[in-house]
Motif scaffolding. Structure first.
Motif, PDB file in Angstrom:
ATOM      1  N   ASP A   1      -5.879  -0.841  -4.755  1.00 32.23           N
ATOM      2  CA  ASP A   1      -5.283  -1.415  -3.544  1.00 32.23           C
ATOM      3  C   ASP A   1      -6.248  -2.414  -2.908  1.00 32.23           C
ATOM      4  O   ASP A   1      -7.166  -2.037  -2.194  1.00 32.23           O
ATOM      5  CB  ASP A   1      -4.922  -0.315  -2.532  1.00 32.23           C
ATOM      6  CG  ASP A   1      -4.013  -0.846  -1.429  1.00 32.23           C
ATOM      7  OD1 ASP A   1      -3.717  -2.067  -1.422  1.00 32.23           O
ATOM      8  OD2 ASP A   1      -3.584  -0.045  -0.572  1.00 32.23           O
ATOM      9  N   GLU A   2      -6.021  -3.673  -3.198  1.00 29.07           N
ATOM     10  CA  GLU A   2      -6.859  -4.766  -2.692  1.00 29.07           C
ATOM     11  C   GLU A   2      -8.349  -4.461  -2.856  1.00 29.07           C
ATOM     12  O   GLU A   2      -9.100  -4.453  -1.871  1.00 29.07           O
ATOM     13  CB  GLU A   2      -6.524  -5.062  -1.223  1.00 29.07           C
ATOM     14  CG  GLU A   2      -5.077  -5.485  -1.027  1.00 29.07           C
ATOM     15  CD  GLU A   2      -4.842  -6.173   0.308  1.00 29.07           C
ATOM     16  OE1 GLU A   2      -5.772  -6.793   0.829  1.00 29.07           O
ATOM     17  OE2 GLU A   2      -3.711  -6.065   0.812  1.00 29.07           O
TER      18      GLU A   2
ATOM     19  N   SER B   1       0.837  -1.213   0.000  1.00 28.82           N
ATOM     20  CA  SER B   1       0.000   0.000   0.000  1.00 28.82           C
ATOM     21  C   SER B   1       0.862   1.250   0.000  1.00 28.82           C
ATOM     22  O   SER B   1       0.551   2.230  -0.680  1.00 28.82           O
ATOM     23  CB  SER B   1      -0.920   0.024   1.228  1.00 28.82           C
ATOM     24  OG  SER B   1      -1.840  -1.027   1.163  1.00 28.82           O
TER      25      SER B   1
HETATM   26 MG    MG Z   1      -2.038  -2.831   2.087  1.00 28.58          MG
END
Ligand code: MG
Ligand code: ADP
Length: 256
Positions: free
Chosen positions: A177-178, A57
């Motif tokens: 991000d995910e 991240s």
């Molecule tokens: Mg992360």
């Protein structure tokens, strides 16, 4: 409206979409990224995997300078966004970002969620912003939800709204991000399908994900991060089937 960039910082259309050079990032004593080099070519999909806490991240957030790199360079289409002369807003407006938590405004309808930034940052009229919003909701299969409030949508629908919102700003590239990590398993597929379509349309994408099937099928490149460095990278099918590094082998044996 032409973007007012520093004279030495014109977009280089031959440059990679994203280029990261010897990127370091520390939070106090915590040296989170310890020398990251990679690039994403235009139209490429790069997937990033790795254990929790490895800095995925942080890396993504350094790419659009949501985090300030400690040292190193991040170039977006040849423009160094770590240079203090760079007009950050102009560069950032070319990068769409989608987070694990969808970050929609709960007190606004879906349509308003998609028009507000267009009107403010792109100076579009309400009518034009709504037209673009409707087209992008159609793209993610949610044209019937224009007047709904986020709380009345499933997590998968909310994430598709978040993607449509990012697309409404006409980004040249998208960072994810995910995007499916907060979703119930049965809702993951619809979001991945939207991302697959975007990739097929040629969108440049950097995707932090635990969805190895997506990485294998859609990714042009797979990056495995561990402890703030890129431990291994290559063709996703190759890395997933025949990881070279012990760290990669250990990680994949847990998630595959
Ligand atoms: Mg992360
Ligand atoms: P990942 O996304 O791979 O799980 P992160 O990039 O979120 O990893 O985090 C990497 C490390 O950086 C962790 O040790 C985390 O605690 C730390 N970290 C991330 N963001 C911050 C922050 N804003 N302040 C302090 N430490 C942070």
């Amino acid at each position: 409206m032409p973007q007012q960039l520093h004279p030495t910082q014109e977009i280089d259309h031959g440059a990679p979409a994203i280029e990261v050079r010897d990127l370091h990032k520390s939070f106090g004593d915590n040296h989170v990224l310890t020398g990251i080099d990679f690039h994403v070519d235009k139209g490429q999909v790069v997937c990033v995997i790795g254990p929790s806490g490895s800095g995925k991240s942080t890396l993504l957030r350094c790419v659009n300078r949501l985090e300030e790199p400690t040292s190193g360079q991040v170039l977006i289409e040849g423009i160094d966004i770590t240079d203090p002369e760079t007009e950050l807003d102009a560069v950032r407006s070319r990068i769409g970002m989608v987070f694990q938590q969808f970050n929609l405004f709960s007190h606004m309808t879906v349509l308003r969620n998609l028009t507000i930034a267009q009107q403010r940052a792109k100076k579009r009229s309400r009518r034009e912003a709504e037209e673009i919003a409707r087209a992008n909701l159609d793209r993610v299969g949610l044209s019937d939800k224009v007047d709904a409030y986020p709380a009345h949508l499933s997590g998968g629908q909310q994430q598709r709204v978040a993607i449509a919102r990012a697309l409404s700003m006409d980004p040249d590239m998208m960072l994810f991000d995910e995007p499916t990590s907060a979703l119930d398993p049965e809702l993951v597929g619809d979001v991945l399908d939207v991302m697959k379509t975007l990739a097929a349309e040629g969108m440049t994408m950097m995707v932090v994900t635990h969805e190895m099937g997506f990485a294998r099928e859609v990714g042009d490149e797979l990056v495995f991060m561990a402890d703030g460095v890129i431990c291994e990278e290559g063709d996703p099918r190759e890395v997933l089937a025949h990881p070279r590094e012990t760290r990669t082998q250990e990680f994949l044996s847990k998630v595959l």
